[in-house]
Structures are given as structure tokens and as C-alpha cells.
Design a protein around this motif. Structure first.
Motif: not given
Length: 140
Positions: A132-139
Motif C-alpha cells: 500500500t501507499d496509504i500511511p500505516v501505523t503499526i501498534i
């Protein structure tokens, strides 16, 4: 801002949801938060063996389990959250929903209920980030 949060009933996915809700409180304009649970499709032939109704009930129970704990966190936050339940390949479905809804941010846990499977087959979060080119926040 449109935020997509994946939940699977695990503690880490609940932390991801709480992170998104906290972020939502910081924004000047209330975000559109969608809470997504993707139940993996059964192996081929399972539906034929046990019946369409049994498979539907199985998926409904899994969706309810994954979303029930998350609903309590949402209720406490007083932020409107949409719920969405899908069946399919988890990473592919997350990406398809994110594209369809044109989300600005994807929030997900680093691992979920299928941690052992992730070790063997590759984690969902890794697949999503790679495709993906969508920003992803991994917790974590």
C-alpha cells in the motif's frame, strides 16, 4: 480524516483501536473511523461439507467476538465509529477496503490472534505495508 482500524479480538488490536480513538480526539475535525474485522475464508470444500448456514454462523460468531471488546472501548470514547465485517484473505481484504473507502490512515496491531500462523506464512501487517501507499501505523 478517514481512519481504518483493523480488529481481531486480540489485546494488540484493541490497543490499535484505542490509539486511533485517541488520535481522533486530538484532531480539530472529528475523523471518520471504521473498525474492520476480516475473518479468513474457510478452506475450499468446507462450505459444501458443513453447509452454507453453518459457515455463515461461524463467521458471524467470529465477527461478534472480535468486535465485542472493541465496542466497549468505542462507547467509552464517545467517538462515532463505523463497523465493518468482511470474509476473505485478511491482508487483501484490508487493502481493498482501504482503497474503496479512500482512507487517509490505516491503524493495525503488529500481530493478532494468528501470531503462530504469521510466523509461518508472514504477518498480515507486513503484507499490508508492502502493498500500500496509504500511511500505516503499526501498534505494538
Amino acid at each position: 480524516m478517514k481512519i481504518l482500524v483493523t480488529v481481531d479480538g486480540s489485546d494488540i488490536s484493541l490497543r490499535a483501536l484505542k490509539y486511533a480513538l485517541g488520535l481522533g480526539k486530538l484532531l480539530a475535525k472529528p475523523p471518520i473511523i471504521t473498525m474492520l474485522h476480516v475473518d479468513p475464508a474457510p478452506f475450499p470444500g468446507v462450505e459444501r461439507r458443513i453447509g452454507r448456514q453453518a459457515v455463515a454462523e461461524y463467521h458471524a460468531a467470529n465477527h461478534e467476538h472480535a468486535l465485542s471488546a472493541a465496542r466497549a472501548a468505542v462507547k467509552r470514547s464517545k467517538i462515532a465509529v463505523q463497523e465493518l465485517s468482511e470474509v476473505g484473505d485478511v491482508a487483501e481484504t484490508i487493502l481493498a477496503v482501504a482503497r474503496k473507502r479512500k482512507v487517509d490512515l490505516l491503524v493495525m496491531g503488529s500481530h493478532g490472534r494468528s501470531a503462530v500462523k504469521g510466523i509461518l506464512l508472514g504477518s498480515v501487517s507486513t503484507k499490508v505495508i508492502a502493498q500500500t501507499d496509504i500511511p500505516v501505523t503499526i501498534i505494538r
